[in-house]
Design a protein around this motif. Structure first.
Motif, short mmCIF file in Angstrom:
data_model
loop_
_atom_site.label_atom_id
_atom_site.label_comp_id
_atom_site.label_asym_id
_atom_site.label_seq_id
_atom_site.Cartn_x
_atom_site.Cartn_y
_atom_site.Cartn_z
N SER A 273 0.82 -1.22 0.00
CA SER A 273 0.00 0.00 0.00
C SER A 273 0.85 1.27 0.00
CB SER A 273 -0.94 0.01 1.21
OG SER A 273 -0.20 -0.07 2.42
N GLU A 274 2.05 1.21 0.56
CA GLU A 274 2.90 2.40 0.66
C GLU A 274 3.96 2.46 -0.42
OE1 GLU A 274 4.55 2.61 4.54
OE2 GLU A 274 2.62 2.93 5.54
N LYS A 275 4.58 1.32 -0.74
CA LYS A 275 5.72 1.32 -1.66
C LYS A 275 5.36 0.91 -3.08
CE LYS A 275 8.26 -1.48 0.82
NZ LYS A 275 9.44 -2.26 1.27
N GLY A 276 4.10 0.49 -3.31
CA GLY A 276 3.73 -0.01 -4.63
C GLY A 276 3.92 -1.51 -4.69
N ILE A 277 5.19 -1.96 -4.60
CA ILE A 277 5.49 -3.37 -4.47
C ILE A 277 6.49 -3.54 -3.33
CG2 ILE A 277 5.05 -3.94 -6.90
CD1 ILE A 277 8.09 -3.97 -7.33
N VAL A 278 6.54 -4.74 -2.77
CA VAL A 278 7.41 -5.00 -1.62
C VAL A 278 8.87 -4.76 -1.97
CG1 VAL A 278 8.23 -6.81 -0.06
CG2 VAL A 278 5.79 -6.64 -0.59
N GLY A 279 9.25 -5.09 -3.21
CA GLY A 279 10.65 -4.96 -3.62
C GLY A 279 11.11 -3.54 -3.87
N ASN A 280 10.21 -2.57 -3.73
CA ASN A 280 10.59 -1.18 -3.92
C ASN A 280 11.24 -0.65 -2.64
OD1 ASN A 280 10.88 1.43 -4.86
ND2 ASN A 280 8.74 1.98 -4.53
N ASN A 281 12.48 -1.11 -2.40
CA ASN A 281 13.17 -0.76 -1.15
C ASN A 281 14.44 0.02 -1.42
OD1 ASN A 281 14.61 -2.77 -2.37
ND2 ASN A 281 14.74 -4.10 -0.58
N ARG A 282 14.41 0.86 -2.44
CA ARG A 282 15.62 1.57 -2.84
C ARG A 282 15.96 2.73 -1.92
NH1 ARG A 282 18.24 -1.83 -4.91
NH2 ARG A 282 19.67 -0.19 -5.58
N ASN A 283 14.99 3.25 -1.17
CA ASN A 283 15.22 4.40 -0.31
C ASN A 283 14.68 4.14 1.10
OD1 ASN A 283 16.19 6.11 -2.57
ND2 ASN A 283 14.05 5.99 -3.24
N ASP A 284 15.42 4.63 2.11
CA ASP A 284 14.95 4.43 3.47
C ASP A 284 13.96 5.53 3.86
OD1 ASP A 284 16.45 6.67 4.02
OD2 ASP A 284 17.59 5.78 5.65
N ILE A 285 13.34 5.37 5.02
CA ILE A 285 12.24 6.24 5.42
C ILE A 285 12.69 7.69 5.63
CG2 ILE A 285 12.55 5.67 7.87
CD1 ILE A 285 9.22 6.36 5.99
N ASN A 286 13.90 7.89 6.16
CA ASN A 286 14.41 9.25 6.37
C ASN A 286 14.62 9.98 5.04
OD1 ASN A 286 14.48 9.02 9.20
ND2 ASN A 286 16.48 8.02 9.12
N PHE A 287 15.12 9.25 4.05
CA PHE A 287 15.30 9.83 2.72
C PHE A 287 13.95 10.22 2.13
CE2 PHE A 287 15.21 9.50 -1.86
CZ PHE A 287 16.36 10.18 -2.26
N ILE A 288 12.98 9.33 2.24
CA ILE A 288 11.66 9.59 1.66
C ILE A 288 11.02 10.82 2.31
CG2 ILE A 288 9.31 8.67 1.43
CD1 ILE A 288 10.60 5.87 1.25
N ARG A 289 11.14 10.93 3.62
CA ARG A 289 10.56 12.10 4.31
C ARG A 289 11.23 13.38 3.88
NH1 ARG A 289 10.45 9.31 10.36
NH2 ARG A 289 8.53 8.08 10.05
N TYR A 290 12.57 13.37 3.76
CA TYR A 290 13.30 14.57 3.34
C TYR A 290 12.94 14.93 1.91
CZ TYR A 290 17.11 17.95 3.20
OH TYR A 290 17.84 19.11 3.10
N TYR A 291 12.82 13.93 1.06
CA TYR A 291 12.46 14.15 -0.34
C TYR A 291 11.08 14.80 -0.45
CZ TYR A 291 11.54 13.12 -5.29
OH TYR A 291 11.25 13.23 -6.62
#
Length: 388
Positions: A273-291
């Protein structure tokens, strides 16, 4: 074509391979600089340059891109000069290669990369079958988030490799091997008569990289659809093959959920629900928030620069197009696209456009379009797709 010209092309191949950071150059960071200086010397002093008028527009776009990426975001005059020598000059000199030199570059690159992967595969298979090989523990000197590697000299593996050991040859990540293998397979037109193609396919498959698998499959589809003058039959064939593969994947994942392929590949394609697919793990949560935080600020347009980015996320592994946008902004990615489109305009063909699409798909997951192994290969390959 004289010996010096061939030597300069071979040095360019070494620069391209070193941009993938094989383990034996981790502590020899100056080695790539030495080869870059040698390449510039060979091309500018001992080789007669042929700057065709058609190159001028591309070189102009390349200069503007360099001014912004490595000039505007430079932290000092020294770093600007270093990037001018390391990034701008080699790129421009490869653009001015003759068609024969570009052909030789692709042949050299394919052979060198395939020999490295083949030697790694042979030794990896021997080790995988249970034979003991000499080894040592090494750590990446900069990117410490990788942890320890077991170095068998002809190949490396992650020290804590979990349920199954993924093949990565001498390179830092299995995905790096898979990414370049997928691109070289397209450039070599998936010609199964070449031993190099078989080596690249085996290496890619054993990497168990989801992104590499997708690039391989999409690359094959793009190549054979664009190669044909009649689109209906290739589309029907590809649709049939795609349907068969999807059914096979569902069958394996349903009835063999604990298999290696299910665990490392198929399970990562489940919806999230959040990443689209489970394997979409290219960025960590801190990066995503800053982005997300900079999306309504000028940093989203201009970027925060490589130095600030490194200070913020040095201990984390992030790798997607968002990293490039955060570092250089939308303006930076716009100039990058303009540069590749200017190259495509000079050597346009259906297959060249297909390679551009493949690199674009790769860029979404790994923003390495300006790594020499990608940029040099693209520059040289697209001219060879043109019919004489």
């Amino acid at each position: 074509m004289n010996f010096v010209s061939k030597l300069s092309v071979f040095v360019a191949v070494l620069i391209a391979v070193f941009s993938l950071e094989p383990w034996f150059v981790w502590s020899l960071f100056y080695l790539k600089v030495v080869f870059i200086c040698l390449f510039i010397l060979l091309r500018c002093v001992y080789t007669k340059l042929h700057v065709h008028t058609s190159f001028i527009f591309v070189l102009y776009i390349c200069f503007i891109m360099w001014i912004y990426l490595y000039g505007y975001h430079a932290t000092s005059i020294v770093s600007m000069f270093v990037n001018f020598v390391n990034k701008f000059l080699p790129l421009c000199l490869v653009i001015t290669f003759s068609r024969l030199e570009k052909k030789i570059f692709i042949r050299f690159l394919t052979n060198v990369f395939s020999v490295i992967v083949l030697c790694s595969l042979i030794c990896f298979t021997i080790w995988f079958l249970g034979c003991s090989l000499p080894s040592s523990i090494i750590t990446h000197p900069v990117n410490l988030f990788y942890g320890n590697f077991i170095n068998f000299y002809t190949f490396v593996i992650v020290d804590d490799y979990g349920i199954f050991t993924r093949f990565q040859s001498v390179f830092t990540e299995p995905g790096h091997l898979g990414m370049i293998s997928a691109i070289l397979l397209y450039i070599n037109k998936y010609d199964l008569n070449k031993w190099q193609v078989w080596v690249l396919i085996v290496g890619l498959l054993w990497s168990f990289s989801l992104a590499a698998y997708l690039l391989l499959f999409l690359g094959i589809m793009i190549f054979f659809v664009l190669k044909s003058s009649r689109l209906l039959m290739p589309l029907l064939r590809m649709s049939f093959v795609l349907s068969a593969l999807i059914l096979l994947c569902f069958y394996i994942y349903e009835y063999y959920p604990n298999s290696t392929v299910s665990t490392l590949v198929f399970s990562r394609m489940e919806l999230d629900s959040e990443k689209g697919i489970v394997g979409n793990n290219r960025n960590d949560i801190n990066f995503i928030r800053y982005y997300e935080d900079i999306q309504d600020k000028k940093e989203y347009l201009l970027g925060i620069g490589i130095q600030k980015y490194t200070g913020l996320f040095m201990s984390t592994a992030n790798s997607s197009y968002k990293v490039f946008i955060m570092q250089y902004g939308l303006l930076g990615i716009g100039l990058l696209i303009l540069f590749f489109l200017s190259l495509l305009r000079m050597y346009y063909s259906n297959l060249s456009f297909g390679l551009f699409l493949l690199l674009s798909l790769s860029f979404i997951q790994r923003p390495y379009a300006l790594w020499e192994i990608e940029s040099f290969a693209f520059i040289c390959a697209i001219s060879l797709f043109l019919k004489k």
